[in-house]
Motif scaffolding. Structure first.
Motif, PDB file in Angstrom:
ATOM      1  N   UNK A  29       5.752  54.584 -27.199  1.00  0.00           N
ATOM      2  CA  UNK A  29       6.175  54.806 -28.574  1.00  0.00           C
ATOM      3  C   UNK A  29       5.229  54.088 -29.523  1.00  0.00           C
ATOM      4  N   UNK A  30       4.682  54.863 -30.435  1.00  0.00           N
ATOM      5  CA  UNK A  30       3.861  54.315 -31.518  1.00  0.00           C
ATOM      6  C   UNK A  30       4.787  54.169 -32.712  1.00  0.00           C
ATOM      7  N   UNK A  35       0.096  49.751 -36.192  1.00  0.00           N
ATOM      8  CA  UNK A  35      -1.063  49.586 -37.079  1.00  0.00           C
ATOM      9  C   UNK A  35      -1.399  48.117 -37.295  1.00  0.00           C
ATOM     10  N   UNK A  36      -0.399  47.253 -37.212  1.00  0.00           N
ATOM     11  CA  UNK A  36      -0.612  45.818 -37.445  1.00  0.00           C
ATOM     12  C   UNK A  36      -0.989  45.052 -36.181  1.00  0.00           C
ATOM     13  N   UNK A  37      -0.340  45.394 -35.048  1.00  0.00           N
ATOM     14  CA  UNK A  37      -0.570  44.590 -33.838  1.00  0.00           C
ATOM     15  C   UNK A  37      -1.331  45.343 -32.737  1.00  0.00           C
ATOM     16  N   UNK A  38      -1.671  46.610 -32.998  1.00  0.00           N
ATOM     17  CA  UNK A  38      -2.427  47.420 -32.034  1.00  0.00           C
ATOM     18  C   UNK A  38      -1.730  47.482 -30.674  1.00  0.00           C
ATOM     19  N   UNK A  39      -0.392  47.511 -30.708  1.00  0.00           N
ATOM     20  CA  UNK A  39       0.418  47.612 -29.495  1.00  0.00           C
ATOM     21  C   UNK A  39       1.369  48.796 -29.602  1.00  0.00           C
ATOM     22  N   UNK A  40       1.796  49.292 -28.456  1.00  0.00           N
ATOM     23  CA  UNK A  40       2.801  50.342 -28.376  1.00  0.00           C
ATOM     24  C   UNK A  40       3.940  49.837 -27.502  1.00  0.00           C
ATOM     25  N   UNK A  41       5.077  50.521 -27.575  1.00  0.00           N
ATOM     26  CA  UNK A  41       6.188  50.172 -26.704  1.00  0.00           C
ATOM     27  C   UNK A  41       6.157  51.063 -25.480  1.00  0.00           C
ATOM     28  N   UNK A  47      14.477  51.528 -15.262  1.00  0.00           N
ATOM     29  CA  UNK A  47      15.094  50.252 -15.639  1.00  0.00           C
ATOM     30  C   UNK A  47      15.537  50.227 -17.101  1.00  0.00           C
ATOM     31  N   UNK A  48      15.023  51.152 -17.901  1.00  0.00           N
ATOM     32  CA  UNK A  48      15.245  51.220 -19.347  1.00  0.00           C
ATOM     33  C   UNK A  48      14.624  50.037 -20.087  1.00  0.00           C
ATOM     34  N   UNK A  49      13.826  49.239 -19.374  1.00  0.00           N
ATOM     35  CA  UNK A  49      13.160  48.105 -20.010  1.00  0.00           C
ATOM     36  C   UNK A  49      12.064  48.608 -20.947  1.00  0.00           C
ATOM     37  N   UNK A  50      11.874  47.878 -22.038  1.00  0.00           N
ATOM     38  CA  UNK A  50      10.834  48.199 -22.996  1.00  0.00           C
ATOM     39  C   UNK A  50       9.957  46.972 -23.199  1.00  0.00           C
ATOM     40  N   UNK A  51       8.655  47.210 -23.263  1.00  0.00           N
ATOM     41  CA  UNK A  51       7.701  46.107 -23.409  1.00  0.00           C
ATOM     42  C   UNK A  51       6.581  46.546 -24.343  1.00  0.00           C
ATOM     43  N   UNK A  52       6.182  45.650 -25.233  1.00  0.00           N
ATOM     44  CA  UNK A  52       5.044  45.926 -26.109  1.00  0.00           C
ATOM     45  C   UNK A  52       3.771  45.616 -25.330  1.00  0.00           C
ATOM     46  N   UNK A  53       2.841  46.575 -25.327  1.00  0.00           N
ATOM     47  CA  UNK A  53       1.564  46.368 -24.646  1.00  0.00           C
ATOM     48  C   UNK A  53       0.430  46.790 -25.563  1.00  0.00           C
ATOM     49  N   UNK A  54      -0.736  46.167 -25.440  1.00  0.00           N
ATOM     50  CA  UNK A  54      -1.889  46.536 -26.263  1.00  0.00           C
ATOM     51  C   UNK A  54      -2.354  47.962 -25.959  1.00  0.00           C
TER      52      UNK A  54
END
Length: 68
Positions: A29-30, A35-41, A47-54
């Motif tokens: 997910x964008x 735009x600020x941290x250059x990461x997506x979810x 597992x339904x887990x969500x993590x922000x990654x570059x």
């Protein structure tokens, strides 16, 4: 290679459910923060887990998770 599908219709929860139904293992997910941290979810279907990654690590992260 990896295949992907772009979807912007409806609320994010509905998009996740559509992808869950067809068996998509991960959703990216964008959002406004991208735009600020250059990461997506990255969301894991099982597992339904969500993590922000570059953004630069997307392919390597997805491949690593698929190999588990």
């Amino acid at each position: 290679g990896l295949s992907c599908q772009y979807d912007q219709q409806g609320a994010i929860g509905r998009r996740y459910r559509r992808q869950d139904e067809i068996g998509t293992p991960f959703c990216l997910t964008i959002d406004h923060d991208t735009a600020n941290d250059n990461c997506v979810t990255l969301r894991d279907r099982d597992s339904l887990e969500q993590e922000r990654i570059p953004v630069d690590n997307i392919a390597a992260e997805v491949i690593a998770r698929l190999q588990k």
